[in-house]
Design an enzyme around this catalytic site. Structure first.
Site, PDB file in Angstrom:
ATOM      1  N   SER A 162      33.235  37.086  45.284  1.00  0.00           N
ATOM      2  CA  SER A 162      33.713  38.916  45.791  1.00  0.00           C
ATOM      3  C   SER A 162      32.370  39.945  47.023  1.00  0.00           C
ATOM      4  O   SER A 162      32.645  40.679  47.440  1.00  0.00           O
ATOM      5  CB  SER A 162      33.217  40.039  44.297  1.00  0.00           C
ATOM      6  OG  SER A 162      32.088  39.509  43.741  1.00  0.00           O
ATOM      7  N   LYS A 219      34.984  45.060  48.726  1.00  0.00           N
ATOM      8  CA  LYS A 219      34.876  47.055  48.133  1.00  0.00           C
ATOM      9  C   LYS A 219      35.683  47.520  49.945  1.00  0.00           C
ATOM     10  O   LYS A 219      36.397  48.491  49.806  1.00  0.00           O
ATOM     11  CB  LYS A 219      33.811  47.130  48.530  1.00  0.00           C
ATOM     12  CG  LYS A 219      33.087  46.672  46.753  1.00  0.00           C
ATOM     13  CD  LYS A 219      33.966  47.409  45.178  1.00  0.00           C
ATOM     14  CE  LYS A 219      33.349  46.542  44.155  1.00  0.00           C
ATOM     15  NZ  LYS A 219      33.757  47.803  43.205  1.00  0.00           N
ATOM     16  N   GLU A 229      31.564  56.164  44.290  1.00  0.00           N
ATOM     17  CA  GLU A 229      29.981  56.309  43.042  1.00  0.00           C
ATOM     18  C   GLU A 229      29.586  54.511  43.421  1.00  0.00           C
ATOM     19  O   GLU A 229      30.726  53.906  44.512  1.00  0.00           O
ATOM     20  CB  GLU A 229      30.772  56.267  41.452  1.00  0.00           C
ATOM     21  CG  GLU A 229      31.545  55.050  40.944  1.00  0.00           C
ATOM     22  CD  GLU A 229      32.832  55.053  41.913  1.00  0.00           C
ATOM     23  OE1 GLU A 229      33.728  55.907  42.579  1.00  0.00           O
ATOM     24  OE2 GLU A 229      33.069  53.813  41.759  1.00  0.00           O
TER      25      GLU A 229
HETATM   26  C1  LIG Z   1      29.938  42.421  45.664  1.00  0.00           C
HETATM   27  C2  LIG Z   1      30.536  43.461  44.079  1.00  0.00           C
HETATM   28  N1  LIG Z   1      30.839  42.489  43.200  1.00  0.00           N
HETATM   29  C3  LIG Z   1      31.493  42.552  42.041  1.00  0.00           C
HETATM   30  C4  LIG Z   1      31.692  44.557  41.902  1.00  0.00           C
HETATM   31  C5  LIG Z   1      32.678  44.581  40.400  1.00  0.00           C
HETATM   32  O1  LIG Z   1      33.583  45.306  41.054  1.00  0.00           O
HETATM   33  P1  LIG Z   1      34.925  44.959  40.760  1.00  0.00           P
HETATM   34  O2  LIG Z   1      34.498  44.765  39.274  1.00  0.00           O
HETATM   35  O3  LIG Z   1      35.499  46.493  40.712  1.00  0.00           O
HETATM   36  O4  LIG Z   1      34.983  43.532  41.781  1.00  0.00           O
HETATM   37  C6  LIG Z   1      30.704  44.853  42.834  1.00  0.00           C
HETATM   38  C7  LIG Z   1      30.426  45.865  42.374  1.00  0.00           C
HETATM   39  O5  LIG Z   1      29.506  46.930  42.628  1.00  0.00           O
HETATM   40  C8  LIG Z   1      30.197  43.825  43.553  1.00  0.00           C
HETATM   41  O6  LIG Z   1      29.256  44.718  44.287  1.00  0.00           O
END
Ligand SMILES: Cc1ncc(COP(=O)(O)O)c(C=O)c1O
Length: 411
Positions: A378, A87, A109
């Protein structure tokens, strides 16, 4: 991009209230100028390397690769970004744009809270006022992140509408923006919402894929057989997939929240499930989980960041064209995979990220040791300590919480 601005095939668009039209025009102009200015991207890359941890490493998961006996598994370590998730990439980029636009306040958000923490961090660094909207259910699930947002100087507003999760937080943020657009920028956290948000967020997140492609070529001398990423709105997935979109031999796999199972109705699988249908909501057209009357359904996932009714129009288009394959991982599979990854690799993925690991682990044994695969991690799992400890039914954690509760009650 397709000929019609902001559309990806039949998906996307900008369905915004009239009152926001000039704000969107201003944002589109600022974004276009930044995208055409190589100095802007360089400033962004420099800041990400000095303030965050870019380039993030590509870790070879030797132990897990050995265990499965198939493809070599590599993990792209977005968890090592400042604030613990991908993020940060998007938020720092939008922060630089806000500075250029001369605005003084940001709103956002958040579901899992990672986007909220990243936004509050960026606001503190750039000196912006900051308000974060978060569904009440997510406030409960992600309490450590609420604590950090507040300590970073943000105001966190719990949203009590609807299912009290991400979609409700987005609605509330748009309501704020309609009344505050003169001095406020809405930092959308994922590749959803009205144009230009999907394109803008995808552009900042493309840094993941650019790095990952160069790193895997450097490490293995070839491209991976497949790339796996979890999909909430789709920003980490689009981020890494963009590095490989022009490599047809690389399979791109998005993994959604299978929750309590696709047949249970309690999940958030839009494209892997059979329940989503085309719709327009929250300013864009995509596949939504909705009932026959077009009312948005309640969703469920153990991972707050995947618990969303829509999905990026970019991913819906790539899915429709057969370029991205979708799968779903259940809550139970995620907990098993988390346990395995922690014990075998000493790595603690976020609950969201663990969804990508589930599918990669299912498919790695069927590939050859000459193949490699990449999982986009992520984020890191620290934020999930309450949920994970509860799911593992950890007795010493429970004891600790009860003792702490008694101490506070006695104060
Ligand atoms: C660690 C993490 N991975 C994935 C996501 C999912 O979001 P996105 O599909 O936009 O990567 C989030 C959303 O809050 C997140 O905090």
């Amino acid at each position: 991009m397709d000929i019609k601005e902001g559309y990806y095939g039949q998906w996307g668009g900008a369905f915004t209230p009239e009152v926001l039209h000039s704000t969107f025009a201003e944002l589109k102009a600022a974004f276009k100028k930044a995208k055409e200015d190589p100095a802007f991207w360089q400033e962004y890359v420099n800041l990400m390397s000095s303030y965050s941890c870019r380039p993030t490493p590509l870790t070879a998961a030797e132990n897990l690769s050995g265990l499965f006996g198939g493809a070599r598994i590599f993990i792209k370590r977005e968890d090592l970004n400042h604030t613990g998730a991908h993020k940060a990439n998007n938020v720092i980029g939008q922060g630089l744009l806000v500075k250029r636009m001369g605005k003084k306040r940001v709103i956002a958000e958040t579901g899992a809270g990672q986007h909220g923490v990243a936004t509050a961090t960026m606001a503190a660094k750039f000196g912006f006022d900051c308000t974060i909207y978060m569904g009440e259910e997510d406030v409960r699930r992600q309490r450590p992140n609420v604590f950090w947002m507040e300590k970073l100087g943000a105001t966190v507003v719990p949203v009590t509408d609807g299912s009290r999760t991400l979609k409700d937080a987005i609605n509330e943020a748009f309501r704020d923006w309609v009344g505050s657009m003169d001095d406020t920028h809405y930092v959308m956290g994922t590749v959803c919402g009205p144009h230009p948000f999907p394109e803008m967020v995808a552009w900042f997140q493309s840094i993941i894929g650019i790095e990952a492609r160069a790193q895997i070529l450097d490490r293995t001398g070839g491209l991976p057989a497949a790339v796996y990423a979890c999909v909430g709105g789709g920003s980490n997935a689009m981020g890494i997939f963009q590095g490989f979109l022009n490599d047809p031999e690389v399979e791109l796999v998005g993994v959604e929240a299978g929750g309590r199972g696709l047949d249970s109705g309690e999940h958030a699988s839009r494209l892997a499930g059979r329940d989503a249908s085309p719709g327009v909501a929250q300013g864009y057209k995509t596949m939504f989980l909705q009932n026959a009357d077009g009312q948005m359904r309640d969703t469920h996932s153990v991972a707050a960041g995947l618990d969303y009714i829509g999905v990026s129009p970019m991913l819906t288009d790539l899915w429709e064209k057969g370029r991205v394959r979708f799968a779903a991982a259940t809550d139970a599979e995620v907990m098993d995979t988390l346990d395995l990854t922690m014990r075998r690799e000493g790595i603690i993925p976020a609950l969201e990220s663990a969804h990508g690991f589930v599918q990669a682990f299912k498919e790695a044994p069927g590939l050859s040791p000459d193949d490699s695969i990449i999982i986009n991690m992520s984020g890191r799992g620290d934020k999930d300590i309450f949920t994970i400890a509860h799911a593992f039914n950890d007795p010493s954690w429970k004891e600790f919480i009860i003792a702490r509760g008694k101490e506070y009650a006695a104060e």
